[in-house]
Design a protein around this motif. Structure first.
Motif, PDB file in Angstrom:
ATOM      1  N   ASN A  62       0.832  -1.202   0.000  1.00 16.71           N
ATOM      2  CA  ASN A  62       0.000   0.000   0.000  1.00 16.71           C
ATOM      3  C   ASN A  62       0.864   1.248   0.000  1.00 16.71           C
ATOM      4  OD1 ASN A  62      -2.347  -1.451  -0.020  1.00 16.71           O
ATOM      5  ND2 ASN A  62      -2.849  -1.104   2.129  1.00 16.71           N
ATOM      6  N   LEU A  63       0.476   2.210  -0.804  1.00 19.13           N
ATOM      7  CA  LEU A  63       1.099   3.525  -0.800  1.00 19.13           C
ATOM      8  C   LEU A  63       0.134   4.480  -0.120  1.00 19.13           C
ATOM      9  CD1 LEU A  63       3.363   5.477  -1.770  1.00 19.13           C
ATOM     10  CD2 LEU A  63       1.977   5.859  -3.824  1.00 19.13           C
ATOM     11  N   GLU A  64       0.598   5.106   0.970  1.00 18.48           N
ATOM     12  CA  GLU A  64      -0.246   6.022   1.725  1.00 18.48           C
ATOM     13  C   GLU A  64       0.223   7.453   1.487  1.00 18.48           C
ATOM     14  OE1 GLU A  64      -0.650   4.937   5.799  1.00 18.48           O
ATOM     15  OE2 GLU A  64      -1.080   2.828   5.360  1.00 18.48           O
ATOM     16  N   ILE A  65      -0.720   8.328   1.181  1.00 14.56           N
ATOM     17  CA  ILE A  65      -0.411   9.727   0.865  1.00 14.56           C
ATOM     18  C   ILE A  65      -1.238  10.621   1.776  1.00 14.56           C
ATOM     19  CG2 ILE A  65      -0.301  11.482  -0.947  1.00 14.56           C
ATOM     20  CD1 ILE A  65      -0.449   9.181  -3.003  1.00 14.56           C
ATOM     21  N   THR A  66      -0.586  11.572   2.411  1.00 17.83           N
ATOM     22  CA  THR A  66      -1.270  12.526   3.276  1.00 17.83           C
ATOM     23  C   THR A  66      -1.063  13.939   2.748  1.00 17.83           C
ATOM     24  OG1 THR A  66      -0.927  11.125   5.216  1.00 17.83           O
ATOM     25  CG2 THR A  66      -1.482  13.435   5.626  1.00 17.83           C
ATOM     26  N   PHE A  67      -2.171  14.633   2.493  1.00 19.14           N
ATOM     27  CA  PHE A  67      -2.142  16.046   2.127  1.00 19.14           C
ATOM     28  C   PHE A  67      -2.523  16.831   3.380  1.00 19.14           C
ATOM     29  CE2 PHE A  67      -2.991  13.668  -1.683  1.00 19.14           C
ATOM     30  CZ  PHE A  67      -2.362  14.353  -2.714  1.00 19.14           C
ATOM     31  N   PHE A  68      -1.592  17.620   3.891  1.00 19.03           N
ATOM     32  CA  PHE A  68      -1.819  18.296   5.166  1.00 19.03           C
ATOM     33  C   PHE A  68      -2.710  19.527   5.016  1.00 19.03           C
ATOM     34  CE2 PHE A  68       2.248  16.099   5.935  1.00 19.03           C
ATOM     35  CZ  PHE A  68       1.930  15.422   7.110  1.00 19.03           C
ATOM     36  N   LYS A  69      -3.575  19.699   5.984  1.00 22.85           N
ATOM     37  CA  LYS A  69      -4.351  20.931   6.087  1.00 22.85           C
ATOM     38  C   LYS A  69      -3.491  21.978   6.798  1.00 22.85           C
ATOM     39  CE  LYS A  69      -8.353  23.144   8.207  1.00 22.85           C
ATOM     40  NZ  LYS A  69      -9.448  23.048   9.200  1.00 22.85           N
ATOM     41  N   ILE A  70      -2.813  22.799   5.989  1.00 22.33           N
ATOM     42  CA  ILE A  70      -1.924  23.826   6.552  1.00 22.33           C
ATOM     43  C   ILE A  70      -2.145  25.158   5.831  1.00 22.33           C
ATOM     44  CG2 ILE A  70      -0.133  22.325   7.493  1.00 22.33           C
ATOM     45  CD1 ILE A  70       1.383  22.617   4.858  1.00 22.33           C
ATOM     46  N   GLY A  71      -3.401  25.429   5.524  1.00 18.92           N
ATOM     47  CA  GLY A  71      -3.708  26.678   4.840  1.00 18.92           C
ATOM     48  C   GLY A  71      -3.366  26.605   3.363  1.00 18.92           C
ATOM     49  N   SER A  72      -3.147  27.766   2.774  1.00  9.74           N
ATOM     50  CA  SER A  72      -2.807  27.836   1.356  1.00  9.74           C
ATOM     51  C   SER A  72      -1.314  27.588   1.197  1.00  9.74           C
ATOM     52  CB  SER A  72      -3.193  29.206   0.792  1.00  9.74           C
ATOM     53  OG  SER A  72      -2.978  29.246  -0.597  1.00  9.74           O
ATOM     54  N   TYR A  97       3.207  14.844  13.137  1.00  9.21           N
ATOM     55  CA  TYR A  97       2.563  13.769  12.384  1.00  9.21           C
ATOM     56  C   TYR A  97       3.548  12.634  12.116  1.00  9.21           C
ATOM     57  CZ  TYR A  97      -0.200  11.322   8.881  1.00  9.21           C
ATOM     58  OH  TYR A  97      -0.910  10.352   8.204  1.00  9.21           O
ATOM     59  N   LEU A  98       4.779  12.968  11.739  1.00 15.66           N
ATOM     60  CA  LEU A  98       5.787  11.935  11.498  1.00 15.66           C
ATOM     61  C   LEU A  98       6.012  11.104  12.748  1.00 15.66           C
ATOM     62  CD1 LEU A  98       8.435  13.998   9.461  1.00 15.66           C
ATOM     63  CD2 LEU A  98       6.843  12.298   8.561  1.00 15.66           C
ATOM     64  N   GLU A  99       6.075  11.759  13.895  1.00 16.51           N
ATOM     65  CA  GLU A  99       6.262  11.040  15.152  1.00 16.51           C
ATOM     66  C   GLU A  99       5.075  10.132  15.455  1.00 16.51           C
ATOM     67  OE1 GLU A  99       7.006  14.031  18.065  1.00 16.51           O
ATOM     68  OE2 GLU A  99       9.115  14.303  17.486  1.00 16.51           O
ATOM     69  N   SER A 100       3.866  10.611  15.165  1.00 21.15           N
ATOM     70  CA  SER A 100       2.678   9.798  15.417  1.00 21.15           C
ATOM     71  C   SER A 100       2.642   8.552  14.539  1.00 21.15           C
ATOM     72  CB  SER A 100       1.403  10.630  15.192  1.00 21.15           C
ATOM     73  OG  SER A 100       1.182  10.869  13.803  1.00 21.15           O
ATOM     74  N   GLU A 101       3.308   8.635  13.376  1.00 15.58           N
ATOM     75  CA  GLU A 101       3.363   7.502  12.456  1.00 15.58           C
ATOM     76  C   GLU A 101       4.661   6.707  12.594  1.00 15.58           C
ATOM     77  OE1 GLU A 101       0.842   6.577  10.176  1.00 15.58           O
ATOM     78  OE2 GLU A 101      -0.266   7.990  11.437  1.00 15.58           O
ATOM     79  N   SER A 102       5.465   7.076  13.610  1.00 13.67           N
ATOM     80  CA  SER A 102       6.763   6.408  13.858  1.00 13.67           C
ATOM     81  C   SER A 102       7.690   6.467  12.647  1.00 13.67           C
ATOM     82  CB  SER A 102       6.540   4.941  14.292  1.00 13.67           C
ATOM     83  OG  SER A 102       5.775   4.885  15.474  1.00 13.67           O
ATOM     84  N   ILE A 103       7.642   7.593  11.933  1.00 10.84           N
ATOM     85  CA  ILE A 103       8.532   7.806  10.784  1.00 10.84           C
ATOM     86  C   ILE A 103       9.726   8.620  11.255  1.00 10.84           C
ATOM     87  CG2 ILE A 103       8.777   8.895   8.520  1.00 10.84           C
ATOM     88  CD1 ILE A 103       5.776   8.332   8.077  1.00 10.84           C
ATOM     89  N   GLU A 104      10.912   8.030  11.195  1.00 14.08           N
ATOM     90  CA  GLU A 104      12.123   8.682  11.680  1.00 14.08           C
ATOM     91  C   GLU A 104      13.040   9.152  10.564  1.00 14.08           C
ATOM     92  OE1 GLU A 104      13.910   5.847  14.280  1.00 14.08           O
ATOM     93  OE2 GLU A 104      12.392   6.078  15.852  1.00 14.08           O
TER      94      GLU A 104
END
Length: 281
Positions: A39-49, A78-85
């Motif tokens: 699986n490829l997971e993609i996250t588009f962050f809600k950080i304004g424009s 978010y990276l920490e919550s996903e254990s991405i180092e």
């Protein structure tokens, strides 16, 4: 009688061999089917424009842009919550503050392996802080003047640099990222405006499953032509309540049958299994 018995025995042996061969082929097919694509997971962050997009398949992580200065910590959380180092590739599409602003925070707090940038410079504070963080972490960016491709265990990435050495708008220096994951194709178009969109229509082949709409949903004179060529099933627009997407852009996409998501309404999560995709917000 003996001759008939021998024939029967030989027939059984042949059938047994064929059965073993068929089971072996089936086993290989099943194994290949399971390994077609993680699986490829993609996250588009809600950080304004602003843009920041995270792609991960479990074996490799790619981050496209880092939003503004204040967005850096949100990305880190978010990276920490996903254990991405580790970030294997950090792509800075161009050096506007809403794309490079959080880069110094990311570089200082996460292990970044490779940094890809377009071939130009600016004198902005955000850009200078990015360069300082690169130096502090003993990194040198890869400046792209030619198309670059790389792969992870399940997806292939192609990054298209601008074709000209100079543009009136910084947005047209945008690196554009194309990703293929099994049968699914994803296109991340930075802030490309009319000149860069024209280049892309000559550079790109085929249609895309999902498009990250260029320049936060602002309309260019050839936007409709570009959308028609790409013909996405889904489109993501990184906009804010203060700086909303243009209605004409959403309308042009919806006329093509595209389902449009706006990050001003929340993070957008995409999961691709190589055949279908699931989009949630």
């Amino acid at each position: 009688m003996k001759h008939l018995k021998v024939k029967k025995i030989m027939k059984r042996i042949i059938l047994l061999i064929l059965l073993i061969m068929s089971l072996s082929v089936a086993g290989c097919s099943a194994q290949n089917g399971n390994s077609t694509a993680d699986n490829l997971e993609i996250t588009f962050f809600k950080i304004g424009s602003a843009d920041s997009i995270l792609l991960s398949d479990g074996s490799q992580t790619v981050l496209i842009d880092t939003g503004e200065e204040e967005d850096g910590e949100e990305i880190i959380d978010y990276l920490e919550s996903e254990s991405i180092e580790t970030i294997d590739y950090l792509v800075i599409t161009h050096f506007d503050k809403d794309h490079v602003g959080g880069a110094d925070t990311v570089l200082n707090e996460v292990d970044v392996q490779n940094v890809l940038v377009p071939d130009y410079e600016t004198d902005s504070t955000d850009y200078q802080e990015f360069l300082t963080a690169m130096e502090d972490n003993n990194l040198a960016p890869t400046v792209l003047t030619k198309k670059l491709s790389f792969s992870n265990s399940s997806a292939s990435f192609t990054i298209y640099p601008p074709e000209l050495s100079s543009y009136e708008s910084d947005n047209d220096y945008s690196l554009v990222v194309s990703v293929e994951h099994g049968e699914n194709r994803f296109l991340f178009a930075g802030d490309a405006e009319a000149v860069r969109l024209e280049e892309l229509m000559n550079q790109l082949d085929g249609e895309y499953t999902l498009l990250k709409v260029p320049h936060h949903g602002r309309y260019s004179e050839n936007s409709t032509d570009f959308f028609t060529k790409v013909s996405p099933e889904y489109a993501i627009i990184t906009s804010s309540d203060k700086n909303k997407e243009e209605v004409v852009v959403v309308s042009a996409l919806e006329k093509l049958g595209t389902t449009v998501y706006l990050t001003r309404e929340g993070n957008v999560q995409v999961i691709s299994d190589g055949e279908t995709i699931q989009v949630t917000q």
